[in-house]
Every structure is written in structure tokens, then in C-alpha cells.
Design a protein around this motif. Structure first.
Motif, mmCIF file in Angstrom:
data_model
loop_
_atom_site.group_PDB
_atom_site.id
_atom_site.type_symbol
_atom_site.label_atom_id
_atom_site.label_comp_id
_atom_site.label_asym_id
_atom_site.label_seq_id
_atom_site.Cartn_x
_atom_site.Cartn_y
_atom_site.Cartn_z
ATOM 1 N N GLU A 94 2.270 9.115 3.050
ATOM 2 C CA GLU A 94 1.657 8.236 4.054
ATOM 3 C C GLU A 94 2.354 6.881 4.199
ATOM 4 N N VAL A 95 3.181 6.530 3.234
ATOM 5 C CA VAL A 95 3.738 5.161 3.226
ATOM 6 C C VAL A 95 5.252 5.206 3.407
ATOM 7 N N GLU A 96 5.729 4.457 4.412
ATOM 8 C CA GLU A 96 7.166 4.381 4.670
ATOM 9 C C GLU A 96 7.834 3.473 3.634
ATOM 10 N N ALA A 153 -3.601 14.253 -13.838
ATOM 11 C CA ALA A 153 -2.431 14.314 -12.961
ATOM 12 C C ALA A 153 -2.458 15.641 -12.200
ATOM 13 N N GLY A 154 -3.607 15.895 -11.579
ATOM 14 C CA GLY A 154 -3.696 17.053 -10.698
ATOM 15 C C GLY A 154 -3.141 16.710 -9.321
ATOM 16 N N ARG A 155 -3.296 17.641 -8.410
ATOM 17 C CA ARG A 155 -2.764 17.445 -7.066
ATOM 18 C C ARG A 155 -3.350 16.189 -6.424
ATOM 19 N N ALA A 156 -4.645 15.956 -6.607
ATOM 20 C CA ALA A 156 -5.292 14.809 -5.973
ATOM 21 C C ALA A 156 -4.750 13.496 -6.535
ATOM 22 N N GLU A 157 -4.463 13.484 -7.838
ATOM 23 C CA GLU A 157 -3.976 12.245 -8.432
ATOM 24 C C GLU A 157 -2.505 12.003 -8.087
ATOM 25 N N ILE A 158 -1.697 13.033 -8.105
ATOM 26 C CA ILE A 158 -0.289 12.846 -7.726
ATOM 27 C C ILE A 158 -0.211 12.428 -6.257
ATOM 28 N N GLY A 159 -1.007 13.059 -5.435
ATOM 29 C CA GLY A 159 -1.190 12.579 -4.063
ATOM 30 C C GLY A 159 0.041 12.595 -3.175
ATOM 31 N N PHE A 160 0.775 13.686 -3.176
ATOM 32 C CA PHE A 160 1.960 13.746 -2.302
ATOM 33 C C PHE A 160 1.551 13.543 -0.851
ATOM 34 N N ASP A 161 0.478 14.219 -0.427
ATOM 35 C CA ASP A 161 0.064 14.136 0.987
ATOM 36 C C ASP A 161 -0.856 12.961 1.267
ATOM 37 N N THR A 162 -1.642 12.549 0.273
ATOM 38 C CA THR A 162 -2.645 11.509 0.503
ATOM 39 C C THR A 162 -2.148 10.110 0.158
ATOM 40 N N ALA A 163 -0.935 10.027 -0.383
ATOM 41 C CA ALA A 163 -0.415 8.695 -0.727
ATOM 42 C C ALA A 163 1.092 8.625 -0.461
ATOM 43 N N LEU A 164 1.876 9.401 -1.202
ATOM 44 C CA LEU A 164 3.336 9.246 -1.136
ATOM 45 C C LEU A 164 3.869 9.442 0.275
ATOM 46 N N THR A 173 -3.919 3.775 1.917
ATOM 47 C CA THR A 173 -3.734 5.234 1.957
ATOM 48 C C THR A 173 -5.081 5.943 1.747
ATOM 49 N N SER A 174 -5.102 7.206 2.137
ATOM 50 C CA SER A 174 -6.320 7.998 1.933
ATOM 51 C C SER A 174 -6.722 7.976 0.464
ATOM 52 N N GLN A 175 -5.724 8.134 -0.400
ATOM 53 C CA GLN A 175 -6.016 8.175 -1.838
ATOM 54 C C GLN A 175 -6.605 6.848 -2.313
ATOM 55 N N THR A 176 -6.029 5.746 -1.851
ATOM 56 C CA THR A 176 -6.532 4.433 -2.269
ATOM 57 C C THR A 176 -7.951 4.208 -1.759
ATOM 58 N N MET A 177 -8.191 4.552 -0.495
ATOM 59 C CA MET A 177 -9.519 4.319 0.068
ATOM 60 C C MET A 177 -10.599 5.080 -0.700
ATOM 61 N N GLU A 178 -10.211 6.231 -1.208
ATOM 62 C CA GLU A 178 -11.179 7.043 -1.932
ATOM 63 C C GLU A 178 -11.485 6.491 -3.317
ATOM 64 N N ARG A 179 -10.572 5.687 -3.855
ATOM 65 C CA ARG A 179 -10.659 5.349 -5.279
ATOM 66 C C ARG A 179 -10.701 3.860 -5.587
ATOM 67 N N TYR A 180 -10.603 3.002 -4.590
ATOM 68 C CA TYR A 180 -10.326 1.606 -4.921
ATOM 69 C C TYR A 180 -11.439 0.914 -5.693
ATOM 70 N N THR A 181 -12.654 1.398 -5.595
ATOM 71 C CA THR A 181 -13.731 0.737 -6.353
ATOM 72 C C THR A 181 -13.872 1.296 -7.753
ATOM 73 N N THR A 182 -13.202 2.375 -8.045
ATOM 74 C CA THR A 182 -13.489 3.076 -9.298
ATOM 75 C C THR A 182 -12.262 3.344 -10.152
ATOM 76 N N GLU A 183 -11.066 3.104 -9.651
ATOM 77 C CA GLU A 183 -9.888 3.584 -10.374
ATOM 78 C C GLU A 183 -9.603 2.786 -11.641
ATOM 79 N N PHE A 184 -9.838 1.467 -11.579
ATOM 80 C CA PHE A 184 -9.366 0.623 -12.679
ATOM 81 C C PHE A 184 -10.515 0.026 -13.481
ATOM 82 N N TYR A 185 -10.250 -0.170 -14.743
ATOM 83 C CA TYR A 185 -11.152 -0.947 -15.599
ATOM 84 C C TYR A 185 -11.265 -2.373 -15.054
#
Lengths: 514, 514
Positions: free
Chosen positions: A426-428, A413-424, A436-448
Motif C-alpha cells: 500500500e505504501v510507495e 508473524a502470520g500473513r496478517a502481521e507480515i501484511g504484504f497486501d495490507t501494508a507493504l 495503511t489498512s494494517q495500521t488502522m486495524e491495530r493502532y490502538t492496540t499494537e504497542f505497550y
């Protein structure tokens, strides 16, 4: 091979969406991330330990092997040869606990398969020791050599099984040659840490030699560290039979690991209470552990218990019950009292790979996990209280174990994971986070990504034939077996092992001893 | 009625074997016995809290109900009427957290059904809010009034469900009369703590009045403590719609309890990370909680989250995953940061009551338990991510919950339980414990007796038709429904409630508001 599956899926995405991060989860060397739970206060654990010592001193243990009685007697234990009873003083037990290693570095067939057993590490084994095999295509049958080989391949496939277990008895292989068959298979088909039964010194020596030959180990290399293990069941209450006592001695003298497991069912071969049953189990484990240290101080030995309850109406064994859960917790407290790595067990009494089987196994599993168990046996595939191992259940339970292994990796739960600027930001309100930027960076790897669980909606699932998890599991194990490739192994070593087997077979093999 | 079942079995044993002890397990007021697990270190939890406050201050929440915006504005929040955005300063949030009760005494229809919500207590609800019902006899269908009533009876039956949930929508009951139907059923068929939907003030006021009339409560009695609750879902991200905001205000002003639940799916309506999704969920929960305290300081409110992930290949929701588990842990840390009781949720995405359904639900359940959740919703029966509640799955999951409740009771390891003289000393090596003094004293009461799990051996099970747990569950729920008897209730109160319903129905009922 979870990682390989993920790579395949990632490639399927196409280069235009190449992810910036890589999913990289190590299921091979796990640390238990769960807080330990205590069922009894510390003073009651001390009482249990004290009563176990008193049991060994005053009530004694029946030891059927003369050599074992001699070892106990030579160390100062009171031995009654007529009754074969051994009364073990606490000084012997305490010395054994002191000399038993607190950390055991297990040497597999490849360095990435090595692991260490100590308090805090976490190792899984599939269900073991069953006379029968079952699957939805071929039904329930006495287990065969083919079943043994197929289960071995499945065990090798899933990284979350770090050790090989003797899943089923290959009943169509003659008993005087069976250990050649199972050892050859383990050497040829997997580089994971192998298992050998303790069925008398001749078989055990054969197995040791086959392993050393196959893996190119000198006698000194072999004895320098554990390359294999056995499981020692006491005969509760308070009996240590000939092959088990001999196994403790043989494995200890060769520096190989015994996992000690009094298998006690509350209300049957053990007291009806968790506290009473664990007292008995603890006493028996201490007796066996003491024998290993008398045979060779410092020999690698894993404390253990497998304690559940019977159904008092029928006397039938039950698993994954509240009492089973509590027994695991109590055993964990005692293992920490000793400071030793230890094994516990999940399991199921169900006769089919159904909801009962799933719930019992997972309930027992959480008991082991929260007890801080180092090795969890029967964690996948066990049905009928161990009379059968199911191909489908192994696949289903492996999904749960994979998810537990994912939890071992933790989260950030660092800055990148909380993602105030890269996720929260960005979405109205009312929008979505798919892009979101955060999702695009992680969508293939985030989940089991499961191998079995299906997230299709009801309509799609029904269109595809309404296949439940049990039947989907059939396709999974068939696919694994169809695509199985053994790991790279030392071929001259394997050839030498095959020569050894041919010679020993020509000499008549080695029948089991009892 | 676990206790009743046990009494029946005890009587069946016959008087000659009357036990000296009585099995007496209270499933109605549970304390969570499991150690809490943390997924993030304390400083990262503080960062999440801080980022949630910043989200409320800088990004704001869209609040669709004018009255709610007026309450926020009057308290000093910056409100943009054109965009309906409310920017909530941390002073308001902190004051709300301070005034929200840390312990909530919930008043049911009978004193033995009362319970308290606070950190450390543990309450279960079956799966809620599904449009469909399913069972093996009648198949999957849009839920009806009959389904609603049957689920209500099943929920009443199992002591381990301390609260009533809105399991299914009775879709054959007109929406302007549906709240009369569901409230009447809850008042007539159970004395457990009831649930009312927040679908506009007219319906909520009807429900409050029906409850007060049925239970003979004055207006002051009613307002003095929570007699019922509602569940408030925010519309993630960052939107609070009209009926939800109105429900928060109405329940708070009448002293009734809101359980706040941002339902956030990582990667869809929430950030893809556990940390990001929980930050959003926390911000939304704080906004809703603040509204309750602005409406009435000290109003009973339960913090909550329901955060799982989607499958990134299909966008489909998944439950009982590692990310779901970790989200529960993070939410628990935040709830303890606030000091408030809180709800989490289990659940399953499976389309059938199969092994996937069992394993997902239990995996998610352990996440909630180790997160220290006060209320665990969707803990039984939920399929298809909440689109269907299954009769059989409810029965199967209730077995797991009962076993968890058994663990809440703990175990003892005193002299009597260790039993050196009454058990260990009485049995020779190789003997059995079926007839020891300790066993004779305890055999009817020592172990949990399942309502579903079957310990018969394979041969007996096969002779009986090889019925799996899913199909046995059909017999269980049919038996419960066939033998259902409602608890004793105040008949004049119920008559008065029925008169009220007749009058309100004649007046045209109350359509839901949106």
C-alpha cells in the motif's frame, strides 16, 4: 490496572476510529519466554550439588530450634545436642527433594489472582523487608503503617506483581500487634496472594486464622492448598535460627508455602567465588527444604537463593553485578537439577532512585530471567541493598517489569502481521504507514503504552518543565493512591477478622519470638 | 582502560597482600555468551524472508544513483529508468548472500585492537550521529569540534567500545572540511577501528587516502582487508538515495566495510507490526547488500536493522520498548538464516540522563544481546532518540557494557572455586569468609570494580554530598579527559596525513554530496 488505563485511552479516541482488535495482555499468569543460560557445565553443577551434600553430611548445620533438631534426629540425622549441630545424610535430602511438589498452585483471594509456581512460570514481587521508606515529597524515614498501606496499594495496582511482599516494616505499629495490622491490610486492600512473617508460632497461627476467617475457609479448606507464604532466610553460613526453623515447620504442617532464601554475600558470609557461594547456599536451602518435608511430606516449598557479592574494598554489599548475575544462573541450574520452582532476586545498592539504581536492578533482573527464576523478589523499589524501598523506584521498575510481561505474550508473524497486501504494497517508496489498512486495524492496540516513560520531543518536554522520570514517578504513585479502590471482598469475613483482631489485641497480642 | 585502573588499585593495596592471581579480563575481543532467543518459529521466519524477496521482485526499490541502477541492470534486474525503480530477482539476492563473507577480520591501528565480525562475536559502539551534545556542566548545545574530540577520547578510553562511532556532528567545522577533521582526529587520538561517513565519492576517497597515509598502507594493503567502515541507512520505505548507494559501491570496491541499517519505525516508515517492519527492513538490507556484491563480489558487508516503534498517540519514536526488543530478535533470526554478521541497536527516547534513559537503553541492549547481534550500536550515550549524545550517559552505559563484557568471560566451578577445603570447611556456622584461604587468594581480582556505581552506605553517601550517579558521571568523564593520552602512533604517517589535509584544504576541500 494496565487494562483499565488502556480502556480509558481507547474511549478518548472517539467512536469514529473504533479498533477492530482489542489489546488484551494478561500480566497475571506469566510464563518465562527467555531461553535459560548456563554459567557452569553440567558436570560442575553436579560437583556443586555433591559438595553441598558433603557439606551437610560432614560439616553440618547449626539448628537452634530443639523441635527441628528432634525432627532431623528422628529421621536419622546425626545430631550433636551440645553444639546444636545437625549432620544431614544425603538419603534424607534426596527423599525431601522427591516429596517436595514440583508444581504449587497458589490460591489468592480471587480466582483471576491465582497462579502456579513451577519451573517455567514467572512471578514478580516488589522489594521487601526494608526498615525505611523514601519518596521525593516526604524524604527518607523509618517506615510507618501509612507507608505499609501505601506500598500495599501500589503493589495491588500493578498486575505485574502477582504476590504481595512485606515491602516495609511499619515501625510505628507495636511489634506484638504488627502482624494484625499487616494481615488486616492485606485482607482488606488486595486479593493477591499474601505474605506472613515467621516470627514465632503465636503470630503465625494468628495470621493463618485471620486469613481463614477473612476468606471464609474451613480448617480443611485452608490446609488443602497454599493461601499464603513466608520467606525463610538461613543465617549464613550454616545456621538455621529459631523463628526460621519454626516457620518452616508451621507453614509446612498447615500446607502453606515457604520460600527458602539463603541470603549469601560472596566474600562475606559466603565464599568469594560464585561456585563456592552457591554451594553454600544450595546446602543451606537443601537443609531447610528437608526440614519442611520432615514436618510434612509434600508440603509446598520453593527453593531459592539470593547471592550477590560485597565490594572487597569496603565490605559493602553490591547488587546487580556480574557475580550476582552468574550466581542467579548457577542457582537456576541447581533448581532445574532438583526440578523445583525457585526464587531469585534483583535489587540495587544505590542510595537514590538514579541511573545506578535503574541499571543495577535491571541487570540483576535479566540474570534472574535468563536463569529461569520462578519468583523474582525485590524486582521493584529496592534501594540501599534493601534498607529502603522507594515509591518512585517502584513505579520506575514496574515499567520494566510490564515490558518484560509484554515479551511473555510473544508476537506473531502470520500473513496478517507480515501484511504484504495490507501494508507493504500500500505504501510507495518514501511514503509512510500511518494510514495503511494494517495500521488502522491495530493502532490502538499494537504497542505497550508506558505509565512513566515519556516520548515527547526535547522542546515539548522542556516546555513542560523538564521533569525527569524520577519526578514524574511521584505524580504516578500519587495518582494511583488518590484513585485507589480495594477489590470486592467478603465483608462478613472481614468483619469477623476485625473481631478476631480486637479480641486478640485485648488479650495482649503476640510478641515476635527470636 | 579498565586494566590500568585495576593495576592502580592493586598497587594501592601494598605489597604485603600481593594476590596470587591477576585479574585479566579482555574486553577487546568478545564472544556473545547469551543463548539466542527466537520470537517467531522457523516457518514464519522463512515466510518473512520469502515475502522480502517478493517485495524486491514485485514492488521494487527506488534507487536514486544511476550507477547503482546500471549495476543492477547489468546483473539482470529489471530497471525502470523513468521511475528509478529496480526490481531485484531472488537469484541476484541469493548470489549476493552467497558471496558476502561470513567472517570479517577488521584491521585496526594496532593488533590488539583488531577484531572479527561473525555470528557469535560481540562488538559495541557508543551512540552515533547526533547533532547535539549535552553534559551537566555545559548544557545541551549543537555539537562542536571540541565535543567530537572529547567523545572520541571517551570512546577510546573504554575498552568495551571496540569501534569508533561518529558520535556527534562537529557543526562548527565547515561541511567541505569536516571529514578531514574527523578523520585526522580518529588517526591521531585512537588506534581503534575508524568510521567514515558516506557523503559522496570525493570525501570517501579523501578519507581512504588519509587512513592509508597515516597508517603507512600501500593501496594493495589497504584493499586487502577492511581498515574502516561506513554505515548505510536506507530511506524507508524502499528507497536508496545517492550518497548511500555511492557509499555501498565505493566501500565495496575498496574492500572496506559497509554496515547496512534500514532504520524503520513501526507504524511510521514501516508497518506497525514487528513482522511487517522486519520484512521491509530485511528487503531493504538485502537490496543494499546485493549492490555491494555487484560492485565487488566478496566485499565485506554487515547485515543490519534498527527497528523500533513510534508512540501511536504522538507519532514520536520510542526505543527500548517490547516491540524494539522483539524486532531485534526477529532480525537476529534472519541474520542467522543468511549466516551473516549483523548489527542491531539499543538507544533511548528520554530527554535527560535519567532512569527512563537507563532502563530503555538497557532493555534494548538485552534485546540485542539475546538476538545474538554482532555489532550493537548506540549502546551508550544516546538520548532523545539520537538527537543528542550525553557525556554522563556514555559513562553510565559503559558501566553496564563492562558488566556484560565481564559475563562474556564466564566463570569456573572447579575444585578451587567450589573450595570445600579452602573456604567452606574453614568457617564455622555464623562466621565470615573475609579471611579464608580462598578469599585471601582472590580478593583483589574476583569481582568487577565499577567506575561509577557507588556501594557506600546511605550515611557515608549523604556525608559526601548525596551525589547521584548522573553527577558522579560528570567527575568520571572529566577525569578521563584530563588524563587522556593518545596511543602510540606512526608519527611520520600522521605528518604525511596532515600534509595531505593541508593540500586538500588549499584545493577547496570536498563538499558532501546528496
Amino acid at each position: 490496572m494496565a487494562a483499565r488505563g488502556r480502556d480509558r485511552r481507547r474511549r478518548g479516541r472517539g467512536a469514529e476510529a473504533a479498533p477492530a482488535t482489542q489489546r488484551n495482555v494478561n500480566y497475571r499468569q506469566l510464563r518465562n519466554p527467555f531461553p535459560v543460560m548456563e554459567v557452569f557445565p553440567a558436570d560442575q553443577i553436579a560437583d556443586i550439588h555433591e559438595t553441598a551434600l558433603r557439606t551437610l553430611e560432614e560439616l553440618g548445620v547449626k539448628v537452634l530450634l530443639p523441635e527441628a533438631r528432634r525432627l532431623f534426629a528422628a529421621a536419622g540425622a546425626r545430631v550433636d545436642e551440645a553444639s546444636e549441630m545437625v549432620f544431614i545424610g544425603r538419603d534424607l535430602v534426596e527423599a525431601a527433594v522427591a516429596s517436595a511438589p514440583k508444581s504449587i498452585a497458589c490460591r489468592a483471594g480471587a480466582r483471576h489472582r491465582d497462579f502456579t509456581l513451577e519451573l517455567g512460570s514467572l512471578v514478580f514481587q516488589p522489594g521487601a523487608g526494608a526498615p525505611n521508606a523514601t519518596d521525593l515529597e516526604r524524604g527518607r524515614r523509618p517506615a510507618s503503617g501509612q507507608d505499609y498501606l501505601e506500598f500495599l496499594k501500589l503493589t495491588h495496582h500493578f498486575d505485574v506483581f502477582q504476590m504481595i511482599s512485606p515491602q516495609v516494616e511499619p515501625q510505628d505499629v507495636p511489634t506484638h500487634l504488627r502482624h494484625y495490622f499487616t494481615t488486616q491490610a492485606q485482607m482488606e486492600l488486595t486479593d493477591k496472594f499474601p505474605f506472613f512473617f515467621s516470627r514465632g508460632t503465636p503470630q503465625v497461627m494468628d495470621c493463618f486464622e485471620m486469613l481463614a476467617v477473612a476468606r471464609g475457609l474451613s480448617d480443611d479448606d485452608f490446609r488443602a492448598r497454599p493461601h499464603c507464604y513466608t520467606i525463610i532466610n538461613t543465617n549464613s553460613p550454616r545456621t538455621l535460627d529459631i523463628p526460621m526453623a519454626q516457620g518452616l515447620i508451621d507453614f509446612a504442617r498447615h500446607g502453606q508455602m515457604s520460600i527458602i532464601t539463603p541470603f549469601t554475600l560472596m566474600g562475606a558470609m559466603a565464599p568469594i567465588t560464585v561456585a563456592g557461594a552457591i554451594t553454600l547456599s544450595h546446602a543451606e536451602a537443601l537443609a531447610a527444604l528437608t526440614l519442611t518435608q520432615l514436618a510434612k511430606p509434600g508440603a509446598p516449598v520453593c527453593y531459592g537463593t539470593f547471592t550477590s557479592n560485597v565490594d572487597m574494598k569496603s565490605g559493602a554489599p553490591a547488587f546487580g553485578t556480574p557475580s550476582h548475575f552468574q550466581a542467579s544462573l548457577a542457582a537456576g541450574q541447581l533448581a532445574r537439577h532438583l526440578g523445583l520452582p525457585w526464587r531469585s532476586a534483583a535489587g540495587s545498592a544505590s542510595n537514590a532512585n538514579d541511573v545506578q539504581a535503574a541499571n543495577e536492578n535491571q541487570f540483576g533482573l535479566w540474570g534472574c530471567l535468563m536463569a529461569g527464576a520462578t519468583v523474582i523478589i525485590h524486582s521493584a523499589g529496592w534501594l540501599e541493598g534493601g534498607l529502603t524501598v522507594s515509591f518512585e523506584k517502584l513505579v520506575c521498575d514496574a515499567e520494566v517489569l510490564n515490558m518484560v510481561a509484554e515479551l511473555c505474550a510473544g508476537a506473531q508473524a502470520g500473513r496478517a502481521e507480515i501484511g504484504f497486501d495490507t501494508a507493504l504494497r500500500e505504501v510507495e517508496p518514501g511514503g509512510h504507514f500511518f494510514a495503511t489498512s494494517q495500521t488502522m486495524e491495530r493502532y490502538t492496540t499494537e504497542f505497550y503504552e508506558p505509565h512513566l516513560h515519556d516520548y515527547a520531543n526535547f522542546g515539548t518536554w522542556a516546555e513542560r518543565g523538564s521533569v525527569d522520570a524520577n519526578h514524574r514517578a511521584t505524580a504516578v504513585w500519587r495518582d494511583i493512591l488518590a484513585n485507589f479502590e480495594p477489590p470486592a471482598q467478603d465483608q462478613p469475613g472481614l468483619d469477623a477478622m476485625r473481631d478476631f483482631i480486637a479480641r486478640r489485641t485485648a488479650e495482649g497480642g503476640a510478641p515476635p519470638e527470636s
